[in-house]
Design an enzyme around this catalytic site. Structure first.
Site, PDB file in Angstrom:
ATOM      1  N   CYS A   4      37.872  20.449 -35.559  1.00 51.41           N
ATOM      2  CA  CYS A   4      38.693  21.670 -35.478  1.00 51.41           C
ATOM      3  C   CYS A   4      38.762  22.329 -36.855  1.00 51.41           C
ATOM      4  O   CYS A   4      38.676  23.548 -36.967  1.00 51.41           O
ATOM      5  CB  CYS A   4      40.094  21.356 -34.977  1.00 51.41           C
ATOM      6  SG  CYS A   4      40.209  21.161 -33.185  1.00 51.41           S
ATOM      7  N   HIS A  36      39.014  22.695 -28.805  1.00 49.39           N
ATOM      8  CA  HIS A  36      39.153  21.240 -28.857  1.00 49.39           C
ATOM      9  C   HIS A  36      39.173  20.635 -27.452  1.00 49.39           C
ATOM     10  O   HIS A  36      40.069  20.911 -26.657  1.00 49.39           O
ATOM     11  CB  HIS A  36      40.438  20.845 -29.597  1.00 49.39           C
ATOM     12  CG  HIS A  36      40.591  19.359 -29.706  1.00 49.39           C
ATOM     13  ND1 HIS A  36      40.135  18.635 -30.790  1.00 49.39           N
ATOM     14  CD2 HIS A  36      41.110  18.447 -28.846  1.00 49.39           C
ATOM     15  CE1 HIS A  36      40.379  17.356 -30.586  1.00 49.39           C
ATOM     16  NE2 HIS A  36      40.971  17.211 -29.418  1.00 49.39           N
ATOM     17  N   ASN A  71      28.115  10.958 -26.544  1.00 53.45           N
ATOM     18  CA  ASN A  71      28.909   9.739 -26.391  1.00 53.45           C
ATOM     19  C   ASN A  71      30.272  10.113 -25.820  1.00 53.45           C
ATOM     20  O   ASN A  71      30.969  10.961 -26.382  1.00 53.45           O
ATOM     21  CB  ASN A  71      29.086   9.050 -27.744  1.00 53.45           C
ATOM     22  CG  ASN A  71      27.766   8.559 -28.328  1.00 53.45           C
ATOM     23  OD1 ASN A  71      26.899   8.094 -27.597  1.00 53.45           O
ATOM     24  ND2 ASN A  71      27.611   8.673 -29.637  1.00 53.45           N
ATOM     25  N   HIS A 121      36.390  14.990 -30.506  1.00 52.35           N
ATOM     26  CA  HIS A 121      36.288  16.439 -30.288  1.00 52.35           C
ATOM     27  C   HIS A 121      34.857  16.620 -29.807  1.00 52.35           C
ATOM     28  O   HIS A 121      33.916  16.186 -30.496  1.00 52.35           O
ATOM     29  CB  HIS A 121      36.563  17.195 -31.598  1.00 52.35           C
ATOM     30  CG  HIS A 121      36.375  18.682 -31.535  1.00 52.35           C
ATOM     31  ND1 HIS A 121      37.305  19.584 -32.037  1.00 52.35           N
ATOM     32  CD2 HIS A 121      35.348  19.435 -31.069  1.00 52.35           C
ATOM     33  CE1 HIS A 121      36.868  20.823 -31.860  1.00 52.35           C
ATOM     34  NE2 HIS A 121      35.663  20.759 -31.272  1.00 52.35           N
ATOM     35  N   HIS A 123      31.169  16.911 -28.929  1.00 52.56           N
ATOM     36  CA  HIS A 123      29.932  17.269 -29.633  1.00 52.56           C
ATOM     37  C   HIS A 123      28.754  16.606 -28.951  1.00 52.56           C
ATOM     38  O   HIS A 123      28.879  15.503 -28.419  1.00 52.56           O
ATOM     39  CB  HIS A 123      29.998  16.853 -31.109  1.00 52.56           C
ATOM     40  CG  HIS A 123      30.300  15.400 -31.294  1.00 52.56           C
ATOM     41  ND1 HIS A 123      31.580  14.892 -31.184  1.00 52.56           N
ATOM     42  CD2 HIS A 123      29.502  14.343 -31.520  1.00 52.56           C
ATOM     43  CE1 HIS A 123      31.545  13.584 -31.358  1.00 52.56           C
ATOM     44  NE2 HIS A 123      30.297  13.220 -31.547  1.00 52.56           N
ATOM     45  N   HIS A 155      24.813  15.420 -29.802  1.00 47.17           N
ATOM     46  CA  HIS A 155      23.859  15.173 -30.881  1.00 47.17           C
ATOM     47  C   HIS A 155      22.474  15.701 -30.485  1.00 47.17           C
ATOM     48  O   HIS A 155      22.071  15.564 -29.334  1.00 47.17           O
ATOM     49  CB  HIS A 155      23.701  13.669 -31.132  1.00 47.17           C
ATOM     50  CG  HIS A 155      24.947  12.959 -31.536  1.00 47.17           C
ATOM     51  ND1 HIS A 155      25.192  12.539 -32.822  1.00 47.17           N
ATOM     52  CD2 HIS A 155      26.040  12.575 -30.819  1.00 47.17           C
ATOM     53  CE1 HIS A 155      26.359  11.912 -32.880  1.00 47.17           C
ATOM     54  NE2 HIS A 155      26.906  11.919 -31.674  1.00 47.17           N
TER      55      HIS A 155
END
Ligand code: 5GP
Ligand code: ZN
Length: 103
Positions: free
Chosen positions: A7, A46, A83, A94, A96, A98
């Protein structure tokens, strides 16, 4: 969330180079790369993880962001990893995704 590192990066409280950005996501380099190219596609809003995202627009924009940043950077072949949860290896809570690539 005030104590969330992603954030703070999203809000530019912590300066970071955005390699790509749309209204929903932004992309930065992973601080501890596990491949020659290791990017993180992070939602601006978020969400603790994928399980928290129900808006199909957001889900679509995440995959659009993955494809567009790779296209812009000339990354043709890559691995995408998400993940979800501590036992699955999630360390930052938060959302994401990869992106990992060799070149
Ligand atoms: P996770 O294990 O939650 O899927 O992945 C978290 C990732 O975020 C890790 O690969 C870690 O290296 C990366 N990371 C953690 N803190 C920061 C940070 O402050 N900046 C950047 N660019 N990456 C971070
Ligand atoms: Zn956050």
């Amino acid at each position: 969330m005030s104590d969330c590192i992603f954030c703070k990066i999203a809000n530019k409280e912590i300066p970071s180079e955005f390699l790509y950005e749309n209204d929903y996501v932004f992309v930065i380099k992973d601080i501890n790369p596990k491949a020659p190219i290791h990017l993180l596609v992070i939602t601006k809003e978020h969400f603790a993880n994928l399980n928290e995202i129900s808006d199909e627009k957001v889900l679509g924009e995440i995959f659009k962001g993955i494809k567009e940043v790779c296209k812009e950077l000339g990354i043709k072949e890559y691995k995408t990893l998400i993940n979800t949860g501590k036992s699955a290896g999630q360390e930052v809570f938060h959302f994401h995704a990869h992106i990992l690539a060799d070149k």
